[in-house]
Design a protein around this motif. Structure first.
Motif, PDB file in Angstrom:
ATOM      1  N   VAL A   1       0.703  -0.769  -0.089  1.00 46.28           N
ATOM      2  CA  VAL A   1      -0.101  -0.039   0.074  1.00 46.28           C
ATOM      3  C   VAL A   1       1.290   1.051   0.206  1.00 46.28           C
ATOM      4  O   VAL A   1       1.780   1.295   0.617  1.00 46.28           O
ATOM      5  CB  VAL A   1      -1.216   0.607   1.262  1.00 46.28           C
ATOM      6  N   GLY A   2       0.755   2.396  -0.959  1.00 52.09           N
ATOM      7  CA  GLY A   2       1.514   3.683  -1.115  1.00 52.09           C
ATOM      8  C   GLY A   2       0.045   4.867  -0.780  1.00 52.09           C
ATOM      9  O   GLY A   2      -1.119   4.615  -1.871  1.00 52.09           O
ATOM     10  N   LEU A   3       0.332   5.845  -0.217  1.00 55.39           N
ATOM     11  CA  LEU A   3      -0.386   6.827  -0.200  1.00 55.39           C
ATOM     12  C   LEU A   3       0.031   8.197  -0.498  1.00 55.39           C
ATOM     13  O   LEU A   3       1.057   7.997  -0.216  1.00 55.39           O
ATOM     14  CB  LEU A   3      -1.407   7.028   1.169  1.00 55.39           C
ATOM     15  N   LYS A   4      -0.413   8.747  -1.597  1.00 58.18           N
ATOM     16  CA  LYS A   4       0.032  10.083  -2.233  1.00 58.18           C
ATOM     17  C   LYS A   4      -0.493  10.914  -1.782  1.00 58.18           C
ATOM     18  O   LYS A   4      -1.247  11.035  -2.180  1.00 58.18           O
ATOM     19  CB  LYS A   4       0.607  10.114  -3.435  1.00 58.18           C
ATOM     20  N   PRO A   5      -0.021  11.726  -0.555  1.00 59.58           N
ATOM     21  CA  PRO A   5      -1.092  12.354   0.193  1.00 59.58           C
ATOM     22  C   PRO A   5      -1.617  14.121  -0.600  1.00 59.58           C
ATOM     23  O   PRO A   5      -0.839  14.277  -1.425  1.00 59.58           O
ATOM     24  CB  PRO A   5      -0.715  13.203   1.708  1.00 59.58           C
ATOM     25  N   SER A   6      -3.072  14.334  -0.794  1.00 62.49           N
ATOM     26  CA  SER A   6      -3.023  15.493  -0.805  1.00 62.49           C
ATOM     27  C   SER A   6      -1.455  16.283  -0.508  1.00 62.49           C
ATOM     28  O   SER A   6      -0.788  16.617   0.602  1.00 62.49           O
ATOM     29  CB  SER A   6      -4.045  16.351   0.026  1.00 62.49           C
TER      30      SER A   6
ATOM     31  N   PRO B   1       3.032   7.492   3.575  1.00 63.75           N
ATOM     32  CA  PRO B   1       2.766   7.063   4.037  1.00 63.75           C
ATOM     33  C   PRO B   1       3.333   4.793   2.756  1.00 63.75           C
ATOM     34  O   PRO B   1       2.636   5.486   2.383  1.00 63.75           O
ATOM     35  CB  PRO B   1       2.111   5.859   4.788  1.00 63.75           C
ATOM     36  N   MET B   2       4.224   4.209   3.289  1.00 65.42           N
ATOM     37  CA  MET B   2       4.050   2.952   2.664  1.00 65.42           C
ATOM     38  C   MET B   2       4.117   1.717   3.361  1.00 65.42           C
ATOM     39  O   MET B   2       4.531   1.975   4.638  1.00 65.42           O
ATOM     40  CB  MET B   2       5.015   3.147   1.322  1.00 65.42           C
TER      41      MET B   2
ATOM     42  N   SER C   1      -1.954  17.317  -9.893  1.00 64.77           N
ATOM     43  CA  SER C   1      -3.122  17.742  -9.016  1.00 64.77           C
ATOM     44  C   SER C   1      -2.951  18.413  -8.102  1.00 64.77           C
ATOM     45  O   SER C   1      -3.904  19.876  -7.475  1.00 64.77           O
ATOM     46  CB  SER C   1      -4.446  17.799  -9.935  1.00 64.77           C
ATOM     47  N   GLY C   2      -1.841  17.968  -7.033  1.00 68.53           N
ATOM     48  CA  GLY C   2      -2.485  17.578  -5.614  1.00 68.53           C
ATOM     49  C   GLY C   2      -2.988  17.047  -5.003  1.00 68.53           C
ATOM     50  O   GLY C   2      -3.682  17.322  -3.947  1.00 68.53           O
ATOM     51  N   TYR C   3      -3.901  16.019  -5.756  1.00 69.43           N
ATOM     52  CA  TYR C   3      -4.971  15.191  -5.241  1.00 69.43           C
ATOM     53  C   TYR C   3      -4.459  13.533  -4.275  1.00 69.43           C
ATOM     54  O   TYR C   3      -3.445  13.491  -5.081  1.00 69.43           O
ATOM     55  CB  TYR C   3      -6.241  14.827  -6.240  1.00 69.43           C
ATOM     56  N   PRO C   4      -5.435  13.450  -3.520  1.00 71.76           N
ATOM     57  CA  PRO C   4      -5.219  12.213  -3.593  1.00 71.76           C
ATOM     58  C   PRO C   4      -4.875  11.295  -3.888  1.00 71.76           C
ATOM     59  O   PRO C   4      -5.562  10.567  -4.638  1.00 71.76           O
ATOM     60  CB  PRO C   4      -5.357  12.004  -2.039  1.00 71.76           C
ATOM     61  N   ASN C   5      -3.979   9.734  -3.823  1.00 75.26           N
ATOM     62  CA  ASN C   5      -4.124   8.866  -4.627  1.00 75.26           C
ATOM     63  C   ASN C   5      -3.192   7.653  -3.765  1.00 75.26           C
ATOM     64  O   ASN C   5      -2.001   7.381  -3.375  1.00 75.26           O
ATOM     65  CB  ASN C   5      -3.006   9.445  -5.854  1.00 75.26           C
ATOM     66  N   VAL C   6      -3.638   6.727  -3.704  1.00 76.31           N
ATOM     67  CA  VAL C   6      -3.908   5.517  -3.241  1.00 76.31           C
ATOM     68  C   VAL C   6      -3.435   4.796  -3.740  1.00 76.31           C
ATOM     69  O   VAL C   6      -5.024   3.575  -3.862  1.00 76.31           O
ATOM     70  CB  VAL C   6      -4.219   5.186  -1.566  1.00 76.31           C
ATOM     71  N   THR C   7      -2.323   3.962  -3.118  1.00 72.25           N
ATOM     72  CA  THR C   7      -2.760   2.376  -3.953  1.00 72.25           C
ATOM     73  C   THR C   7      -2.465   0.730  -3.701  1.00 72.25           C
ATOM     74  O   THR C   7      -2.250   1.455  -1.844  1.00 72.25           O
ATOM     75  CB  THR C   7      -1.351   2.306  -5.124  1.00 72.25           C
ATOM     76  N   VAL C   8      -3.415  -0.117  -3.692  1.00 67.76           N
ATOM     77  CA  VAL C   8      -3.459  -1.071  -3.337  1.00 67.76           C
ATOM     78  C   VAL C   8      -3.153  -2.516  -3.366  1.00 67.76           C
ATOM     79  O   VAL C   8      -3.588  -2.462  -4.714  1.00 67.76           O
ATOM     80  CB  VAL C   8      -4.930  -0.966  -2.500  1.00 67.76           C
ATOM     81  N   PRO C   9      -2.628  -3.315  -3.389  1.00 68.77           N
ATOM     82  CA  PRO C   9      -2.664  -4.797  -3.969  1.00 68.77           C
ATOM     83  C   PRO C   9      -3.796  -5.065  -4.617  1.00 68.77           C
ATOM     84  O   PRO C   9      -4.235  -5.451  -3.763  1.00 68.77           O
ATOM     85  CB  PRO C   9      -2.154  -5.263  -3.083  1.00 68.77           C
ATOM     86  N   ALA C  10      -4.283  -5.462  -6.345  1.00 63.77           N
ATOM     87  CA  ALA C  10      -4.603  -5.982  -6.677  1.00 63.77           C
ATOM     88  C   ALA C  10      -5.102  -7.422  -7.047  1.00 63.77           C
ATOM     89  O   ALA C  10      -6.319  -8.270  -8.064  1.00 63.77           O
ATOM     90  CB  ALA C  10      -5.407  -4.501  -7.826  1.00 63.77           C
ATOM     91  N   GLY C  11      -3.261  -7.942  -7.347  1.00 62.26           N
ATOM     92  CA  GLY C  11      -3.864  -9.096  -8.306  1.00 62.26           C
ATOM     93  C   GLY C  11      -2.132  -9.381  -8.876  1.00 62.26           C
ATOM     94  O   GLY C  11      -1.005  -8.390  -8.639  1.00 62.26           O
TER      95      GLY C  11
END
Length: 497
Positions: A216-221, A242-243, A440-450
């Motif tokens: 998991v990794g979050l690119k915050p606002s 955070p990662m 844009s400076g917006y949040p983006n979080v990735t999570v394992p999907a496969g």
């Protein structure tokens, strides 16, 4: 393992207190709330937990090469946390939890190099986010390797390589690239070398290595995490984040990093009734297409209403973003270099240093440094228009689609499967979805999907500015419904052929 890192880790392992004993811990599966319950019950100490991670760094990281330095005070920090807890003075859920920091984040007493041999003199002070971690009681375990200068030195760079740390490898398949630039943070968390790590992103540098390493990794606002004391590219896009192996851990770490008083309590069942736009980017990667198709079924089973969408303006965003970053990099880097005693003071001096150094240009060049040196200043009207265009179109690409379809969140594949590390060809990016949220400076979080064979593929969740807690809740609901993550196997590349 590199000799200095091996020696430092061995010293720390040899310094373990006599009362410390082995405890049964599934580090890959353990979450921070589970660890805190054991710490509070007295069935685990922070010293024991820290030792468990130090042992893995000493053994597992010989293959992965993700950690460039261990903090010689790590066990002392852990012992202090244990004393606080015994005295009823625990500072919250991060107290006693080991964390690794990307090596472009100023950390007192540890070299902060951005991967460059030009920055080997340690900084005088902690970055603001490191101060926040220490105040929360976290154990600063050490520093992680990165793509040198956060992948902003060459047009033909290789992610995960730096002159300081060498090449970081994917823990899933060792000849595959971990993506970057937070390569070491992503690979180290995947390999259970710390409970959590901090990465940084300008465009893709948290979410790509998180996706490629199955975490998991979050690119915050933009702006919610302080950029003080972080080697910069652009204040218009840079952020730390955070990662973690679990969304709940990313949320807990984010609650410490965030300068605001914001709740990161996750909402169970967040996807039920949610309207989710799916930006498939179909046809770029057959493997990613299959993972996205499976993820869409998971979203629907979790109660989401799925809407197919396309995000506009992507070519125009890229055309304006790149030249804007060149101007911003020189301006902001030279401001940062003024804070570092013993370092080059200008981009020109860095270029000259690299030309003299026997290691720096051994894998790839410094074309971006040369382009940034000659780029217009940030007062130039052409630059000002490029930045305005890039940011405005990136915001519109998300805002307009969400408004048109009444969406709560947009999802897209984070990455295609990791490519083979190849210094002749450089990085082989096929697919990514980071730019709309990054620019844009917006949040983006990735999570394992496969998985594509042995290689992880992530799914990204993005929404408007300040929606960090909301996208984390959507990601947590997907994580629970899909249960896609599995630990790495450290396979040799030949296993895929």
């Amino acid at each position: 393992m590199r000799p200095l890192l091996a020696a430092a880790t061995a010293v720390l392992l040899g310094a373990q207190p006599v009362h410390a004993h082995d405890v049964r811990l599934d580090l890959d599966a353990a979450t921070i709330p589970q660890l805190v319950r054991r710490l509070d019950a007295g069935t685990l100490t922070s010293v024991q937990l820290t030792l468990a991670y130090l042992r893995r760094i000493h053994t597992v990281d010989r293959k992965v090469r993700s950690v460039v330095a261990v903090d010689p005070t790590a066990l002392r920090q852990a012992a202090e946390s244990d004393r606080r807890r015994r005295d009823g003075r625990a500072r919250g859920p991060m107290d006693g939890i080991p964390v690794l920091l990307k090596d472009n984040i100023d950390t007192r007493g540890l070299a902060t190099t951005a991967g460059s041999r030009a920055l080997r003199v340690p900084p005088r002070d902690d970055a603001e986010l490191v101060t926040r971690l220490r105040d929360a009681g976290a154990v600063v375990l050490g520093k992680t390797n990165l793509s040198e200068w956060a992948n902003f030195r060459s047009t033909n760079s290789t992610s995960g390589w730096s002159a300081v740390g060498g090449q970081t490898n994917s823990p899933y398949v060792l000849d595959r690239n971990p993506c970057g630039s937070s390569s070491g943070s992503g690979a180290a968390v995947a390999a259970s070398l710390a409970q959590v790590a901090v990465g940084t992103e300008t465009d893709g540098s948290i979410v790509c290595p998180a996706g490629a390493n199955g975490i998991v990794g979050l690119k915050p606002s933009l702006g919610v995490v302080s950029a003080d004391g972080i080697v910069p590219i652009s204040s218009h896009q840079d952020t730390a984040g955070p990662m973690a192996r679990h969304v709940v851990d990313a949320a807990i770490l984010m609650s410490v990093l965030d300068r605001r008083e914001v709740s990161y309590e996750l909402r169970p069942g967040a996807l039920s009734g949610a309207r989710v736009g799916v930006w498939r980017q179909a046809g770029k990667s057959a493997e990613a297409d299959r993972v996205v198709a499976s993820a869409v079924e998971v979203l629907r089973r979790a109660g989401a209403v799925v809407v197919e969408v396309e995000l506009p303006y992507q070519e125009e965003i890229g055309a304006a973003e790149f030249p804007a970053l060149l101007s911003e990099f020189r301006h902001e880097l030279e401001g940062y270099l003024a804070t570092r005693v013993g370092a080059p003071r200008t981009l020109g001096e860095l270029i000259a240093f690299n030309e003299r150094d026997p290691v720096e240009l051994s894998r790839f060049g410094q074309e971006l440094f040369l382009m940034a040196r000659d780029a217009p200043p940030v007062t130039d009207p052409g630059y000002v228009e490029q930045r305005r265009t890039a940011t405005a179109l990136a915001k519109r690409s998300i805002d307009e689609v969400m408004a048109e379809h009444g969406l709560d969140v947009i999802v897209s594949p984070t990455n295609s499967p990791a490519w083979e590390t190849d210094y002749a060809e450089g990085d082989a990016f096929v697919l990514g979805s980071s730019s709309p949220a990054a620019v844009s400076g917006y949040p983006n979080v990735t999570v394992p999907a496969g998985f594509a064979g042995a290689l992880p593929v992530g799914l990204s969740f993005m929404a408007g500015h300040g929606a960090d807690a909301r996208v984390l809740s959507f990601a947590a609901a997907f994580e629970s419904a899909s249960a896609s993550r599995r630990p790495p196997s450290y396979l040799p590349g030949a296993s895929l052929s």
